[in-house]
Design an enzyme around this catalytic site. Structure first.
Site, short mmCIF file in Angstrom:
data_model
loop_
_atom_site.label_atom_id
_atom_site.label_comp_id
_atom_site.label_asym_id
_atom_site.label_seq_id
_atom_site.Cartn_x
_atom_site.Cartn_y
_atom_site.Cartn_z
N HIS A 12 0.84 -1.21 0.00
CA HIS A 12 0.00 0.00 0.00
C HIS A 12 0.88 1.26 0.00
O HIS A 12 0.61 2.21 -0.73
CB HIS A 12 -0.88 0.06 1.25
CG HIS A 12 -1.94 -1.00 1.36
ND1 HIS A 12 -2.09 -1.78 2.48
CD2 HIS A 12 -2.91 -1.40 0.50
CE1 HIS A 12 -3.11 -2.61 2.32
NE2 HIS A 12 -3.63 -2.41 1.12
N LYS B 149 -18.76 -5.72 8.28
CA LYS B 149 -17.56 -6.55 8.43
C LYS B 149 -16.90 -6.26 9.77
O LYS B 149 -17.04 -5.17 10.31
CB LYS B 149 -16.56 -6.22 7.32
CG LYS B 149 -16.90 -6.85 6.00
CD LYS B 149 -15.72 -6.72 5.06
CE LYS B 149 -16.06 -7.26 3.68
NZ LYS B 149 -15.06 -6.89 2.69
N ARG C 37 -2.29 -6.12 -8.36
CA ARG C 37 -1.23 -7.06 -8.04
C ARG C 37 -1.14 -8.18 -9.05
O ARG C 37 -0.08 -8.66 -9.37
CB ARG C 37 -1.48 -7.71 -6.66
CG ARG C 37 -1.12 -6.85 -5.52
CD ARG C 37 -1.73 -7.33 -4.25
NE ARG C 37 -3.18 -7.14 -4.29
CZ ARG C 37 -3.96 -7.25 -3.24
NH1 ARG C 37 -3.45 -7.59 -2.07
NH2 ARG C 37 -5.25 -7.05 -3.34
N SER D 80 -3.09 -7.56 3.10
CA SER D 80 -3.32 -7.39 4.53
C SER D 80 -3.68 -8.72 5.18
O SER D 80 -3.32 -8.99 6.32
CB SER D 80 -4.45 -6.39 4.78
OG SER D 80 -4.11 -5.14 4.26
P1 ADP Z 1 -5.91 -5.91 0.76
O1 ADP Z 1 -6.24 -6.66 -0.49
O2 ADP Z 1 -4.45 -5.91 1.07
O3 ADP Z 1 -6.78 -6.21 1.92
P2 ADP Z 1 -7.16 -3.26 0.48
O4 ADP Z 1 -8.60 -3.50 0.39
O5 ADP Z 1 -6.73 -2.49 1.66
O6 ADP Z 1 -6.17 -4.46 0.38
O7 ADP Z 1 -6.65 -2.62 -0.88
C1 ADP Z 1 -6.63 -1.29 -1.22
C2 ADP Z 1 -5.99 -1.14 -2.59
O8 ADP Z 1 -4.60 -1.44 -2.49
C3 ADP Z 1 -6.51 -2.07 -3.69
O9 ADP Z 1 -6.50 -1.35 -4.89
C4 ADP Z 1 -5.49 -3.18 -3.73
O10 ADP Z 1 -5.43 -3.78 -5.01
C5 ADP Z 1 -4.23 -2.39 -3.45
N1 ADP Z 1 -3.17 -3.23 -2.90
C6 ADP Z 1 -3.24 -4.03 -1.83
N2 ADP Z 1 -2.05 -4.66 -1.63
C7 ADP Z 1 -1.21 -4.23 -2.61
C8 ADP Z 1 0.14 -4.54 -2.99
N3 ADP Z 1 0.85 -5.43 -2.31
N4 ADP Z 1 0.66 -3.90 -4.06
C9 ADP Z 1 -0.10 -3.03 -4.76
N5 ADP Z 1 -1.38 -2.72 -4.48
C10 ADP Z 1 -1.94 -3.31 -3.42
#
Ligand code: ADP
Length: 164
Positions: free
Chosen positions: A17, A41, A90, A128
């Site tokens: 992130h 959730k 990703r 996460s």
């Molecule tokens: P997670 O899938 O880690 O629970 P979130 O819902 O917090 O993630 O994701 C927020 C945004 O960050 C989404 O667009 C997700 O694709 C992106 N994201 C999550 N992890 C990564 C990563 N390792 N590299 C790039 N983008 C990421």
């Protein structure tokens, strides 16, 4: 002024992130990180804790602001006077889901565009949920999250063990 919103659960924020945050912040005038507070959730960290962790890791980025939101992303984007939504990709598996949201959001809110940033390969495995799982079993998470976040995870799971 170019304002973008980067929405997500950030439960907790990971190095993947942070990489997207830094890259997006360098492309826009103001980046608002929208921490999704979804009442249906049960996240590991409350929205307030997630906002605090993000504030700590983004303190050196002057054009980044952290806000919690619930409800529809389009409504939050309009409220922020933003026109860009940032999402990280990703793998191909992320793409189908993201495409559907990007297209439906543009129907409802035509002034809004989704900007996809492709992950740095070193973070392409990182989510996460992987971090939460490692932390739950006292695994080494030092490559996944900054130290301030690792500390909060250790505290969270230590407290849980004490309660059980
Ligand atoms: P997670 O899938 O880690 O629970 P979130 O819902 O917090 O993630 O994701 C927020 C945004 O960050 C989404 O667009 C997700 O694709 C992106 N994201 C999550 N992890 C990564 C990563 N390792 N590299 C790039 N983008 C990421």
């Amino acid at each position: 002024m170019r304002i973008a919103v980067y929405p997500g659960s950030f439960d907790p924020v990971t190095n993947g992130h942070i990489d997207i945050i830094k890259r997006a912040a360098s492309m826009v005038d103001h980046l608002i990180i929208g921490v999704l507070h979804n009442s249906s959730k049960t996240p590991l960290f409350s929205a307030e804790e997630r906002v605090n962790m993000l504030s700590e890791v983004c303190q050196e980025l002057p054009n980044v602001e952290i806000r919690a939101f619930d409800g529809l992303l389009v409504d939050f984007v309009v409220e922020c006077h933003a026109t860009i939504v940032v999402r990280g990709l990703r793998a191909v598996t992320d793409f189908e889901y993201e495409l559907q949201w990007a297209q439906s959001n543009r129907i409802v809110c035509p002034q809004m565009d989704t900007m996809f940033l492709v992950t740095n390969v070193q973070y392409s495995y990182l989510s996460s949920s992987v971090v939460r799982e490692y932390a739950a079993y006292q695994g080494d998470i030092s490559a996944f999250v900054p130290e301030s976040v690792a500390r909060r995870l250790r505290e969270k799971f230590d407290n849980r063990t004490l309660v059980q």
